[in-house]
Write an enzyme that holds these catalytic residues in place. Structure first.
Site, mmCIF file in Angstrom:
data_model
loop_
_atom_site.group_PDB
_atom_site.id
_atom_site.type_symbol
_atom_site.label_atom_id
_atom_site.label_comp_id
_atom_site.label_asym_id
_atom_site.label_seq_id
_atom_site.Cartn_x
_atom_site.Cartn_y
_atom_site.Cartn_z
ATOM 1 N N SER A 1 0.842 -1.303 0.044
ATOM 2 C CA SER A 1 -0.040 0.116 -0.173
ATOM 3 C C SER A 1 0.982 1.159 -0.072
ATOM 4 O O SER A 1 1.796 1.417 0.939
ATOM 5 C CB SER A 1 -1.005 -0.059 1.274
ATOM 6 N N GLU A 2 0.637 2.237 -0.773
ATOM 7 C CA GLU A 2 1.719 3.360 -1.171
ATOM 8 C C GLU A 2 1.619 4.351 -0.037
ATOM 9 O O GLU A 2 2.585 4.995 -0.032
ATOM 10 C CB GLU A 2 1.649 3.705 -2.504
ATOM 11 N N ASN A 3 0.856 4.395 0.712
ATOM 12 C CA ASN A 3 0.887 5.219 1.895
ATOM 13 C C ASN A 3 1.793 4.632 3.015
ATOM 14 O O ASN A 3 2.223 5.193 3.999
ATOM 15 C CB ASN A 3 -0.464 5.372 2.441
#
Lengths: 219, 231
Positions: free
Chosen positions: A45-47
């Protein structure tokens, strides 16, 4: 025609053992539900999370653990947390093997548009431009045509693009398509009950039929 | 140890004036500096330029600044979920620079690390490339992006000590560590402020050198945007 769930199910067949995978918002998020249990894969998840777990039960909800769609999620044994610069370092550095994302348009050269409709919708590109510029394998999940019948598989994109010559494969509600290196949509599979003629009539870009086009198989 | 403690959010943001260039941590509403946001709302300043991945929602986070017309320009990667934002942007009242999320993160990281510019493949051939140098390396095109340094960076951590060492929790880390390093003045608000020597040096995410002011927030609502459950 495939439902959104069936598109996700067909894309899940592309997932390989040992892959690190980034799933975009919408249909791509559903792909997680269909990845065979015997495959060990890690969802990014890019966060800032590797190892996305299932959605939490009410008692497990933690406002500090969300995915890139801002949904509450859980972590798995072996998960890792990192900051946003590190997250995109692993994305640009080519460490994420597979990116699955949605699109408003794809061109026959593999250009993708999914972040802006001028004058109407400007939500921003989020991480999509970084992802499509770097992932080794990019699969697009999309509807073959828009609801009002407009073509979305085009000779060239009409909307502002997200990335150039990056899409390798498309799974739509009608077909599985690969982008030919020299340009063109190679028709690989048809949705059950959908004819080659129908797909042809709903594709504005160059559709290449190199071989027999079997129906998609679902277990 | 150098003591960085200030009394509260009000004291921490006392010298932030209209026209300031701010960085604000958070991804969506996760890991945002809630107490600094409240203190700035009360100050009634305007013409702010804000670097933040998102712009809050209509009634929480940076969305509250927009409602009070405090913002001149937003620099973000994704600004959905906010009607007032969209209205101000489409009407031209609000300047908006949209950047790929990884480019945004790296511009901040590079700023804090003393790197004035870098090359990235993200955005090549798109609107984002307009006005920027494109250069080929090993046969592949890259865009040159300049880095950012803020007047004030407002970050939020889970735990911090009075010397400014910070530990984040979960995905509330996101942009906060890079922003802490990229602020001329960095203000950290934490859920729990502890004396020096309490935190394990092995576990520190942001070393205190980057933090000029620290305080314990009064309360954290930690609003959830998409409460999604397994059934």
């Amino acid at each position: 025609m495939l439902t959104k769930e069936q598109i996700a199910q067909r894309i899940a067949q592309e997932v390989k053992h040992g892959q690190y995978i980034n799933l975009g918002i919408g249909i791509p998020t559903l792909v997680a539900n269909y990845i065979p249990r015997e495959l060990d894969v890690v969802l990014q998840s890019e966060n800032g999370l590797l190892g996305i777990g299932p959605f939490p039960y009410e008692s497990e909800v933690d406002a500090d653990v969300i995915n890139a769609g801002k949904q509450t999620i859980t972590m798995l044994p072996g998960s890792a947390i990192f900051d946003s610069a590190e997250s995109f370092a692993m994305i640009r550095g080519g460490h994420v093997h597979l990116t699955i994302l949605g699109a408003m348009e794809v061109s026959e050269h593999g250009d993708i548009a999914n972040w802006k409709v001028p004058g109407k919708m400007v939500k921003g590109m989020g991480g999509a431009m970084d992802l499509v510029a770097s992932a080794k394998m990019i699969i697009v999940a999309m509807q073959h045509c828009s609801k009002d019948g407009h073509f979305k598989l085009l000779p060239s994109c009409t909307l502002p693009i997200t990335g150039v010559r990056c899409v390798k494969k498309i799974v739509s509600d009608l077909a599985v398509i690969e982008i030919a290196p020299e340009g063109g949509f190679i028709l690989k599979e048809r949705a059950p009950g959908v004819s080659v003629e129908e797909i042809k009539s709903k594709t504005a870009g160059k559709l290449l039929i190199l071989d027999k086009v079997p129906e998609m198989q679902f277990n | 140890m150098i003591q960085k403690t200030v009394k509260d959010a009000k004291e921490a943001v006392a010298d932030i004036a209209s026209g300031a260039f701010l960085m604000m941590g958070g991804f969506g509403l996760c890991g945002i500096p809630e107490n600094c946001i409240e203190a700035l709302l009360e100050k009634g300043i305007s013409d702010l330029t804000i670097v933040s991945n998102n712009a809050g929602v209509d009634d929480f986070g940076i969305g509250l600044f927009l409602k009070k017309r405090m913002v001149k320009k937003m620099i973000s990667s994704y600004v959905g979920e906010n009607e007032e934002f969209e209205r101000q942007m489409l009407s031209g009242e609000l300047e908006v620079e949209l950047l790929p999320q990884g480019t945004l993160a790296e511009k901040i990281r590079a700023g804090g690390a003393g790197i004035p510019a870098f090359f990235t493949p993200a955005g090549v051939g798109t609107e984002v490339a307009q006005g920027k140098e494109t250069r080929e390396f090993d046969g592949k095109p890259y865009l040159m992006e300049r880095s950012f340094i803020s007047d004030f960076s407002l970050v939020k951590a889970w735990k911090g000590d009075t010397a400014g060492n910070l530990i984040y929790k979960g995905t509330a880390r996101n942009f906060n560590p890079m922003m802490a390093a990229a602020g001329r003045i960095t203000i950290a608000e934490v859920e729990e402020l502890v004396p020096v020597g309490t935190l394990d040096p092995n576990q520190i995410h942001t070393p205190g050198i980057y933090v000029q002011r620290i305080f314990q927030g009064n309360k954290y609502e930690k609003r959830i945007e998409q409460r999604t459950l397994s059934v």
